[in-house]
Structures are given as C-alpha cells and as structure tokens.
Motif scaffolding. Structure first.
Motif, mmCIF file in Angstrom:
data_model
loop_
_atom_site.group_PDB
_atom_site.id
_atom_site.type_symbol
_atom_site.label_atom_id
_atom_site.label_comp_id
_atom_site.label_asym_id
_atom_site.label_seq_id
_atom_site.Cartn_x
_atom_site.Cartn_y
_atom_site.Cartn_z
ATOM 1 N N GLN A 106 0.824 -1.212 0.000
ATOM 2 C CA GLN A 106 0.000 0.000 0.000
ATOM 3 C C GLN A 106 0.860 1.265 0.000
ATOM 4 O O GLN A 106 0.649 2.155 -0.791
ATOM 5 C CB GLN A 106 -0.945 0.006 1.203
ATOM 6 N N GLU A 107 1.845 1.335 0.898
ATOM 7 C CA GLU A 107 2.667 2.538 1.008
ATOM 8 C C GLU A 107 4.161 2.249 0.874
ATOM 9 O O GLU A 107 4.979 3.118 1.140
ATOM 10 C CB GLU A 107 2.379 3.227 2.351
ATOM 11 N N GLN A 108 4.507 1.048 0.515
ATOM 12 C CA GLN A 108 5.905 0.622 0.408
ATOM 13 C C GLN A 108 6.056 -0.247 -0.835
ATOM 14 O O GLN A 108 5.061 -0.631 -1.445
ATOM 15 C CB GLN A 108 6.307 -0.239 1.620
ATOM 16 N N ASN A 109 7.280 -0.589 -1.121
ATOM 17 C CA ASN A 109 7.579 -1.596 -2.143
ATOM 18 C C ASN A 109 8.297 -2.743 -1.447
ATOM 19 O O ASN A 109 9.052 -2.539 -0.504
ATOM 20 C CB ASN A 109 8.473 -1.027 -3.241
ATOM 21 N N LEU A 110 8.060 -3.915 -1.955
ATOM 22 C CA LEU A 110 8.626 -5.131 -1.394
ATOM 23 C C LEU A 110 9.632 -5.692 -2.390
ATOM 24 O O LEU A 110 9.367 -5.711 -3.595
ATOM 25 C CB LEU A 110 7.477 -6.123 -1.177
ATOM 26 N N LEU A 111 10.786 -6.111 -1.907
ATOM 27 C CA LEU A 111 11.787 -6.746 -2.754
ATOM 28 C C LEU A 111 11.879 -8.204 -2.351
ATOM 29 O O LEU A 111 12.162 -8.517 -1.190
ATOM 30 C CB LEU A 111 13.151 -6.057 -2.602
ATOM 31 N N LEU A 112 11.609 -9.098 -3.306
ATOM 32 C CA LEU A 112 11.665 -10.539 -3.053
ATOM 33 C C LEU A 112 12.548 -11.216 -4.086
ATOM 34 O O LEU A 112 12.430 -10.921 -5.275
ATOM 35 C CB LEU A 112 10.271 -11.169 -3.195
ATOM 36 N N PRO A 113 13.390 -12.150 -3.668
ATOM 37 C CA PRO A 113 14.083 -12.961 -4.665
ATOM 38 C C PRO A 113 13.057 -13.854 -5.370
ATOM 39 O O PRO A 113 12.134 -14.374 -4.736
ATOM 40 C CB PRO A 113 15.073 -13.791 -3.844
ATOM 41 N N GLN A 114 13.197 -14.025 -6.665
ATOM 42 C CA GLN A 114 12.250 -14.857 -7.411
ATOM 43 C C GLN A 114 12.238 -16.290 -6.904
ATOM 44 O O GLN A 114 11.221 -16.969 -7.001
ATOM 45 C CB GLN A 114 12.575 -14.843 -8.908
ATOM 46 N N SER A 115 13.334 -16.733 -6.329
ATOM 47 C CA SER A 115 13.430 -18.118 -5.879
ATOM 48 C C SER A 115 12.453 -18.465 -4.761
ATOM 49 O O SER A 115 12.117 -19.633 -4.575
ATOM 50 C CB SER A 115 14.862 -18.440 -5.434
ATOM 51 N N VAL A 116 11.967 -17.480 -3.997
ATOM 52 C CA VAL A 116 11.015 -17.782 -2.924
ATOM 53 C C VAL A 116 9.571 -17.691 -3.398
ATOM 54 O O VAL A 116 8.672 -18.235 -2.764
ATOM 55 C CB VAL A 116 11.205 -16.887 -1.668
ATOM 56 N N ALA A 117 9.321 -17.007 -4.502
ATOM 57 C CA ALA A 117 7.958 -16.821 -5.009
ATOM 58 C C ALA A 117 7.556 -18.014 -5.864
ATOM 59 O O ALA A 117 8.311 -18.460 -6.723
ATOM 60 C CB ALA A 117 7.868 -15.539 -5.813
ATOM 61 N N VAL A 118 6.353 -18.524 -5.607
ATOM 62 C CA VAL A 118 5.842 -19.657 -6.367
ATOM 63 C C VAL A 118 4.862 -19.186 -7.434
ATOM 64 O O VAL A 118 4.944 -19.587 -8.583
ATOM 65 C CB VAL A 118 5.154 -20.678 -5.433
#
Length: 156
Positions: free
Chosen positions: A17-29
């Motif tokens: 909502q008020e931030q951006n999230l950084l995730l490695p692709q390896s954890v996202a399914v």
C-alpha cells in the motif's frame, strides 16, 4: 581477460500500500488473485485468513498491517504472492503475502542495491530497507515471519 558478469539475482519488486517489497524470485511460487479468503477467528490482525491453493490451505500475511498502515487506507484487492516456506515448519510449506501491485521482475547485482536506514517504527519482520535500482524497498525477514505465522496458527 575474463568477461565474467558480476553475480546477480532475479528478483521481484512488488507494491504494497505505502511501500515496495523486494523478493528474490526463488522464494515466489505464484501470484494469485481474487481467491475466497476465509478469516481465522482469534487470529492476529496481520494474519488475514487462509485460502485454498493447490489442495492446501495457505495462510496470508499482511505486511501493510505489520507496517501499521491503517485499515481504511489498505486496498481491498485480493492479490497474493505465494511463497515457499524457508523454515520448513510443519503445515507451512507455503504461505501468502497480501500485495497491491503486480510483481515487476528485475535482475539485481550488488551495485544495484544500496542499504537504507531502518525506521524506528519498523517491525522486526522487516530485515532491511534498500534502494534497488533506484526504488525504495523493504526486504522481509522470512524466518521471523514464518516463526510468527507458526506461533499465530498454533495459538488458535
């Protein structure tokens, strides 16, 4: 001479909502939308509920709630990023993060990431704040988030 590229990581930058999230692709399914979410009576506010996904019940974490974004400012869009559980807690092979935006894939090298100072109000599930390719992002502490989920679900 070697033409070897510096190490890089495939990641997603995703709007909250008020931030951006950084995730490695390896954890996202998978990113899923418009699922029927069942609330969990007695659950903490950040545990939005569960939804059925691939014959499993997936609990949903709201980082916006953990970041103290008021409920009335949170989007009602049901979009979730399903993540692999890294801690291997029984029953938490997968869990979801409630997000607002569509994941934007980026390839980041160490030169693309600048560490930013944590905020005093940051909950412990925020491992770091970074600027990734110029975008201010938070990185979750996956282990802590999964420990909170396990404790939150056991207490119900």
């Amino acid at each position: 001479m070697s033409n070897q590229q510096p190490d890089s990581v495939n990641c997603f930058i995703i709007s909250l909502q008020e931030q951006n999230l950084l995730l490695p692709q390896s954890v996202a399914v998978e990113v899923v939308t418009q699922q029927v979410v069942r609330s969990v009576p007695g659950a903490p506010a950040w545990l939005r509920g569960v939804f059925d996904w691939r014959q499993a019940q997936v609990p949903i974490v709201s980082l916006d709630t953990l970041l103290q974004v008021p409920e009335e400012r949170q989007t009602r869009i049901n979009r979730f990023v399903v993540l692999h559980g890294v801690e291997r807690h029984a029953g938490l092979e997968y869990y979801g993060l409630q997000v607002r935006g569509i994941p934007h894939p980026v390839k980041l090298s160490p030169a693309d990431i600048e560490l930013e100072p944590r905020r005093e109000e940051d909950p412990s599930v925020i491992a770091a704040r970074v600027r990734a390719s110029g975008v201010l992002c938070i990185i979750p502490a996956f282990e802590m988030m999964e420990d909170m989920l396990e404790a939150g679900l056991k207490g119900l």
